[in-house]
Enzyme design. Sequence first.
Site, mmCIF file in Angstrom:
data_model
loop_
_atom_site.group_PDB
_atom_site.id
_atom_site.type_symbol
_atom_site.label_atom_id
_atom_site.label_comp_id
_atom_site.label_asym_id
_atom_site.label_seq_id
_atom_site.Cartn_x
_atom_site.Cartn_y
_atom_site.Cartn_z
ATOM 1 N N LYS A 22 10.067 -0.708 6.146
ATOM 2 C CA LYS A 22 10.584 -0.193 4.864
ATOM 3 C C LYS A 22 9.473 0.506 4.086
ATOM 4 C CE LYS A 22 10.944 -3.236 1.293
ATOM 5 N NZ LYS A 22 10.234 -2.770 0.094
ATOM 6 N N ASN A 23 8.303 -0.121 4.056
ATOM 7 C CA ASN A 23 7.228 0.405 3.217
ATOM 8 C C ASN A 23 6.579 1.662 3.788
ATOM 9 O OD1 ASN A 23 7.793 -1.646 1.512
ATOM 10 N ND2 ASN A 23 5.906 -2.810 1.862
ATOM 11 N N CYS A 116 11.784 -5.466 -7.404
ATOM 12 C CA CYS A 116 11.791 -6.931 -7.458
ATOM 13 C C CYS A 116 11.150 -7.416 -8.751
ATOM 14 C CB CYS A 116 10.984 -7.492 -6.291
ATOM 15 S SG CYS A 116 11.918 -7.718 -4.795
ATOM 16 N N ARG A 121 4.382 -4.905 -12.830
ATOM 17 C CA ARG A 121 4.396 -3.696 -12.018
ATOM 18 C C ARG A 121 4.302 -2.409 -12.844
ATOM 19 N NH1 ARG A 121 7.955 -4.667 -6.665
ATOM 20 N NH2 ARG A 121 6.238 -3.552 -5.732
ATOM 21 N N ASP A 305 3.288 -9.851 0.592
ATOM 22 C CA ASP A 305 4.665 -9.856 1.091
ATOM 23 C C ASP A 305 4.921 -10.970 2.107
ATOM 24 O OD1 ASP A 305 5.266 -7.762 -0.543
ATOM 25 O OD2 ASP A 305 5.344 -6.235 1.020
ATOM 26 N N ARG A 397 17.442 -5.818 0.857
ATOM 27 C CA ARG A 397 16.550 -4.690 0.566
ATOM 28 C C ARG A 397 15.480 -4.545 1.651
ATOM 29 N NH1 ARG A 397 13.410 -5.595 -4.000
ATOM 30 N NH2 ARG A 397 12.547 -3.662 -3.210
HETATM 31 C C1 UD1 Z 1 3.704 -1.914 -2.199
HETATM 32 C C2 UD1 Z 1 4.796 -2.440 -1.296
HETATM 33 C C3 UD1 Z 1 5.112 -3.893 -1.635
HETATM 34 C C4 UD1 Z 1 3.843 -4.731 -1.605
HETATM 35 C C5 UD1 Z 1 2.745 -4.107 -2.459
HETATM 36 C C6 UD1 Z 1 1.417 -4.826 -2.317
HETATM 37 C C7 UD1 Z 1 6.060 -0.437 -0.849
HETATM 38 C C8 UD1 Z 1 7.355 0.274 -0.983
HETATM 39 N N1 UD1 Z 1 5.960 -1.616 -1.465
HETATM 40 O O1 UD1 Z 1 4.210 -1.956 -3.531
HETATM 41 O O2 UD1 Z 1 6.047 -4.376 -0.671
HETATM 42 O O3 UD1 Z 1 4.139 -6.022 -2.095
HETATM 43 O O4 UD1 Z 1 2.538 -2.741 -2.073
HETATM 44 O O5 UD1 Z 1 1.028 -4.887 -0.991
HETATM 45 O O6 UD1 Z 1 5.166 0.019 -0.171
HETATM 46 N N2 UD1 Z 1 -0.435 -1.899 -10.208
HETATM 47 C C9 UD1 Z 1 -0.825 -1.530 -11.470
HETATM 48 N N3 UD1 Z 1 -0.625 -0.249 -11.860
HETATM 49 C C10 UD1 Z 1 -0.043 0.683 -11.043
HETATM 50 C C11 UD1 Z 1 0.342 0.302 -9.745
HETATM 51 C C12 UD1 Z 1 0.135 -0.999 -9.357
HETATM 52 O O7 UD1 Z 1 -1.351 -2.347 -12.237
HETATM 53 O O8 UD1 Z 1 0.094 1.832 -11.458
HETATM 54 C C13 UD1 Z 1 -0.629 -3.292 -9.766
HETATM 55 C C14 UD1 Z 1 0.700 -3.975 -9.466
HETATM 56 O O9 UD1 Z 1 1.307 -4.476 -10.640
HETATM 57 C C15 UD1 Z 1 0.267 -5.074 -8.537
HETATM 58 C C16 UD1 Z 1 -0.880 -4.410 -7.756
HETATM 59 O O10 UD1 Z 1 -1.315 -3.308 -8.542
HETATM 60 O O11 UD1 Z 1 -0.224 -6.160 -9.264
HETATM 61 C C17 UD1 Z 1 -0.490 -3.925 -6.377
HETATM 62 O O12 UD1 Z 1 0.571 -3.019 -6.477
HETATM 63 P P1 UD1 Z 1 0.787 -1.817 -5.468
HETATM 64 O O13 UD1 Z 1 -0.203 -1.889 -4.360
HETATM 65 O O14 UD1 Z 1 0.877 -0.560 -6.241
HETATM 66 O O15 UD1 Z 1 2.230 -2.168 -4.911
HETATM 67 P P2 UD1 Z 1 3.445 -1.189 -4.697
HETATM 68 O O16 UD1 Z 1 2.979 0.121 -4.193
HETATM 69 O O17 UD1 Z 1 4.341 -1.245 -5.873
#
Ligand code: UD1
Length: 418
Positions: A22-23, A116, A121, A305, A397
């Site tokens: 998915k990711n 989720c 986030r 995850d 999902r």
């Molecule tokens: C992706 C994955 C998700 C996984 C996560 C961490 C997809 C579709 N989803 O989510 O399954 O759990 O990586 O491995 O690929 N953060 C900020 N500011 C931002 C962006 C992120 O503070 O602008 C924080 C988030 O709140 C979190 C951390 O950074 O605490 C990691 O998030 P991130 O790596 O961005 O996860 P996703 O890309 O949302």
Amino acid sequence: MSVIKVAGGAPLHGELYVPGAKNAALPIMAASLLSKGPVRLAGCPRLSDVKNMITLMRALGCVIRWDDDVLEIDPRQAQFYELPEQLSKTLRSSIFLLGPMVARFKRAVATFPGGCDIGLRPIDLHVSALRALGVKIEEEHGVINCRGANLKGAHIYLDYPSVGATENAMMAALAAKGDTVIHNTAREPEIADLQLFLQKLGYTVRGAGSSAVHITGSKCAQTCEHRIIADRIVAGTYLCGAAMTGGDVTMRGIAPEQMGSVIGKLRECGCTVRQGDAYVRVRGPKRPGEIKRVETMPYPGFPTDMQAQFFALCSVAQGVSMIVENVFENRYRHAAELARMGGVSAVNGRIAVIRGVDRLMGASVTAWDLRGGAALVLAGLRAEGETTVCGVRHIDRGYACIEDDLKSLGAQICRAEG
Ligand code: UD1
């Protein structure tokens, strides 16, 4: 509303092919907007998140066909740059469309994304990466308005190796004039898969998998076919099930080196693990041993995850285990649900201490997020009596049909209307 019913007791046995990740699928779908013509994506998992992404991309004007596990995306007619509010709210991955939309239309309007309920986030890292490239961004009343007429290559320093921000910045930088280097990037294998897809489209991108990605802005010259890499989290989930039930499961089509941290922890709790060219086989002990400490981290650390599934595992392990959740601040909602099944744990902020019990009891429990839901299903496999898991839409999902997969491994499980 659907529920999943599991009758505990049967060990998992057998083998399964791992579906596409998915990711990887979601950002690659978004990147298809930057192709010159139709792209063909094989191994696309049949998930509600993918379905929602298709709806979003159709709203932009893409023509999309989805046959079995093959997705054909034709972006040539795409012309709209506003994402429909309701859907972009519910699907966190809608954020991946910002970079490609800005690159393609020079404009993008989206609603602050959902997903989720596992933490705040925020999207500040996405926003600052896009701004570094020259995108003008206004955020008002939950709406993000981006304008990017004259993007310029830049050095982008991410404060944290965010997966999504890395991918978004990579895609937006394709339209920037000159070279971009993104520093402190996430190193997840799904980012390398996105890079491979972009390279097949003829773009110059390198470095994914390391902590700096280099992009040279250019126009797309071609279309391509691509197979999405296998889902290491789905594989890890079912292997965890084998570990919990004293089972013997082989997951095929997965690169074991992408699962190093998970395999290490499975060994630590007493599993026999064999791995080879594109497979991992796990034989669980009668009862898993404790896991002294597992901390979630960006790749190649232990994946957040997989935290919930290991929480379920620790709930039936001998001794006392500890989990530290470093990535998301609200990712322990499964703890209270597992407690309904007789699980014993104490959660304080990011730290969970779990005393394993010999037997969990079947109960009615609720999935509050995707992986937490999968963890409850795994717990049901090891519980006495029947477990009913509500909130199945979260599980759907990320698992195409979790009950069919587990049934084929010998579990007594079905979906019912609750
Ligand atoms: C992706 C994955 C998700 C996984 C996560 C961490 C997809 C579709 N989803 O989510 O399954 O759990 O990586 O491995 O690929 N953060 C900020 N500011 C931002 C962006 C992120 O503070 O602008 C924080 C988030 O709140 C979190 C951390 O950074 O605490 C990691 O998030 P991130 O790596 O961005 O996860 P996703 O890309 O949302």
